[in-house]
Design an enzyme around this catalytic site. Structure first.
Site, PDB file in Angstrom:
ATOM      1  N   CYS A 100      39.582  39.091  37.126  1.00 30.94           N
ATOM      2  CA  CYS A 100      40.286  38.639  38.438  1.00 30.94           C
ATOM      3  C   CYS A 100      41.964  39.841  37.667  1.00 30.94           C
ATOM      4  CB  CYS A 100      41.290  37.352  38.318  1.00 30.94           C
ATOM      5  SG  CYS A 100      42.387  37.087  36.463  1.00 30.94           S
ATOM      6  N   HIS A 153      43.423  30.232  42.913  1.00 29.97           N
ATOM      7  CA  HIS A 153      43.783  31.436  42.852  1.00 29.97           C
ATOM      8  C   HIS A 153      43.021  31.091  43.840  1.00 29.97           C
ATOM      9  CE1 HIS A 153      44.950  35.232  42.474  1.00 29.97           C
ATOM     10  NE2 HIS A 153      45.093  35.261  41.482  1.00 29.97           N
ATOM     11  N   ASP A 159      39.325  35.820  32.309  1.00 24.84           N
ATOM     12  CA  ASP A 159      40.609  35.276  32.001  1.00 24.84           C
ATOM     13  C   ASP A 159      41.379  35.171  31.487  1.00 24.84           C
ATOM     14  OD1 ASP A 159      42.898  35.537  33.941  1.00 24.84           O
ATOM     15  OD2 ASP A 159      42.926  33.277  34.573  1.00 24.84           O
ATOM     16  N   ARG A 201      52.995  32.469  45.915  1.00 24.38           N
ATOM     17  CA  ARG A 201      52.711  32.310  44.255  1.00 24.38           C
ATOM     18  C   ARG A 201      53.678  31.505  43.329  1.00 24.38           C
ATOM     19  NH1 ARG A 201      50.165  36.883  40.168  1.00 24.38           N
ATOM     20  NH2 ARG A 201      48.614  35.947  41.741  1.00 24.38           N
ATOM     21  N   ARG A 224      41.579  42.547  46.134  1.00 30.25           N
ATOM     22  CA  ARG A 224      42.414  42.291  46.823  1.00 30.25           C
ATOM     23  C   ARG A 224      42.925  42.129  48.413  1.00 30.25           C
ATOM     24  NH1 ARG A 224      45.007  39.007  43.413  1.00 30.25           N
ATOM     25  NH2 ARG A 224      44.686  37.621  44.545  1.00 30.25           N
ATOM     26  N   GLN A 280      42.099  35.510  45.120  1.00 32.51           N
ATOM     27  CA  GLN A 280      41.160  35.706  44.434  1.00 32.51           C
ATOM     28  C   GLN A 280      39.686  36.451  44.460  1.00 32.51           C
ATOM     29  OE1 GLN A 280      42.800  37.962  41.517  1.00 32.51           O
ATOM     30  NE2 GLN A 280      40.427  38.868  41.003  1.00 32.51           N
TER      31      GLN A 280
HETATM   32  N1  NVA Z   1      44.923  32.438  34.774  1.00 27.02           N
HETATM   33  C1  NVA Z   1      45.651  33.317  34.676  1.00 27.02           C
HETATM   34  C2  NVA Z   1      45.788  34.592  36.715  1.00 27.02           C
HETATM   35  C3  NVA Z   1      46.413  35.372  36.940  1.00 27.02           C
HETATM   36  C4  NVA Z   1      46.111  36.231  38.183  1.00 27.02           C
HETATM   37  C5  NVA Z   1      47.421  33.226  34.966  1.00 27.02           C
HETATM   38  O1  NVA Z   1      47.580  32.285  35.790  1.00 27.02           O
HETATM   39  O2  NVA Z   1      48.231  34.159  34.556  1.00 27.02           O
HETATM   40  N1   CP Z   2      44.556  38.858  39.581  1.00 25.98           N
HETATM   41  C1   CP Z   2      46.312  38.905  40.478  1.00 25.98           C
HETATM   42  O1   CP Z   2      46.197  37.803  41.030  1.00 25.98           O
HETATM   43  O2   CP Z   2      46.578  39.614  39.694  1.00 25.98           O
HETATM   44  P1   CP Z   2      48.578  39.538  39.743  1.00 25.98           P
HETATM   45  O3   CP Z   2      48.767  38.831  39.280  1.00 25.98           O
HETATM   46  O4   CP Z   2      48.740  40.964  39.566  1.00 25.98           O
HETATM   47  O5   CP Z   2      48.574  39.316  41.499  1.00 25.98           O
END
Ligand code: NVA
Ligand code: CP
Length: 334
Positions: free
Chosen positions: A277, A138, A234, A111, A316, A141
């Site tokens: 998400c 992502h 989101d 990540r 998830r 997800q």
């Molecule tokens: N679009 C959000 C998703 C978090 C799971 C981010 O990148 O922060």
């Molecule tokens: N939805 C998601 O990826 O959550 P986290 O950022 O908590 O991993």
């Protein structure tokens, strides 16, 4: 007897297009099987002696914990490695770290910020690498989202999903391709400043056409959500974009999911759910929303009977487990 596709063995997931449509469905199906098996009290050993490195440059609750428990449930192990913990990119190049960790671990979940970093890890480690979120995509997800739709509606067929908000973020990019691959009609409701990138839209449109569905982009959310079965949003400011907070709130206020917008689907009495998400800004109970209150979704919708967000977040874990098992498990351990 669990079933999954042998073709996924040893494979990396950089984005949803890394796997065929058939392989995508097989991940979701395997997740449903693993979920039922766990509910029956069975912890397997499909990942026995498999070790997974979790390299995280950004924060996470769901992805991190899902990965750890997914590995542990099936007899494997996962090690959480953040940037300050390892030399990654600071004293050691991504290429060198990849080659080191590839000798120690059976797989790597990443990540972080750059999609290229994720791709370099896959290129040089020699083990499967899974994208647990980058600035661009992502993909893991979306498996959880579609498992949730399938559980709630019984199938993914004849479904329209309307994504409302930042139409060009990582979740929106993957969701658009996921819908195209799985034959779900995709509607993106967003201001013109936050439209999906043309290249990403065109790529998804080609896949959608092949699967007999379309993708539409609306500036007016009320028009866009008409007939939708899934309303998805989101955060308005993704991790790494914090400097844009004020500008985004101004731009996206008209795109908040509230009961009026849910009603505008025309499906309040029919097939309708709300997905996010997570984490979600639905009340003032976080440091980030103490001043602003709810942003992308009202508390009323978030807590309503339409909201399946906690099924989605549980999923998830089951879907990440399916991904690990498909890539790493030896058939003989079933
Ligand atoms: N679009 C959000 C998703 C978090 C799971 C981010 O990148 O922060
Ligand atoms: N939805 C998601 O990826 O959550 P986290 O950022 O908590 O991993």
């Amino acid at each position: 007897m669990l079933t999954w596709m042998d073709s996924l063995k040893g494979r990396s997931l950089m984005r949803l297009t890394s796997f065929t449509d058939e392989e995508t469905f097989s991940i979701i199906d395997l997740a449903a099987q693993l979920k039922a098996r766990r509910a029956a009290g069975v912890r397997g050993d499909l990942l026995h002696r498999k070790n997974i490195a979790l390299i995280f440059e950004k924060a996470s609750t769901r992805t991190r914990n899902s990965s750890i428990i997914a590995a542990r449930d099936e007899g494997g192990g996962a090690e959480y490695l953040t940037r300050p913990d390892i030399h990654f990119g600071k004293k050691e190049s991504v290429k060198d770290t990849a080659r080191v960790l590839g000798r120690i671990y059976d797989g790597i979940l990443f990540r972080g910020f750059s999609q290229k970093t994720c791709e370099d890890l896959a290129r040089y480690s020699g083990v499967p690498v899974w994208n647990g979120l980058t600035d661009d995509y992502h993909p893991t997800q979306i498996y959880a989202d579609f498992l949730t739709v399938k559980e709630t509606f019984g199938s993914l067929e004849n479904c329209t999903l309307a994504y409302v908000g930042d139409g060009r973020n990582n979740v929106a990019n993957s969701l658009m391709m996921g819908c195209a691959k799985c034959g779900i009609r995709y509607v993106c409701c967003c201001p013109k400043e936050l439209r999906p990138e043309e290249r990403i839209l065109a790529e998804a449109e080609e896949v959608a056409r092949k699967n007999g569905v379309d993708i539409r982009v609306f500036e007016d959310p009320v028009k866009g959500v008409r007939g939708a079965n899934v309303i998805y949003t989101d955060v308005w400011v993704s991790m790494g974009e914090e400097s844009k907070t004020a500008e985004r709130i101004k731009l996206l206020r008209p795109y908040q999911i509230n009961m009026d917008l849910m009603r505008a689907t025309g499906n309040l009495e029919g097939r309708l759910m709300f997905l996010h998400c997570l984490p979600a800004f639905h009340d003032s109970n976080t440091e980030a929303t103490r001043e602003t209150g709810a942003l992308e979704v009202t508390d009323e919708v978030f807590e309503s009977k339409y909201s399946k967000v906690f099924d989605e977040s549980e999923n998830r874990m089951h879907t990440i487990k399916a991904l690990f098992v498909s890539s790493l498990a030896d058939r003989k351990s079933v």
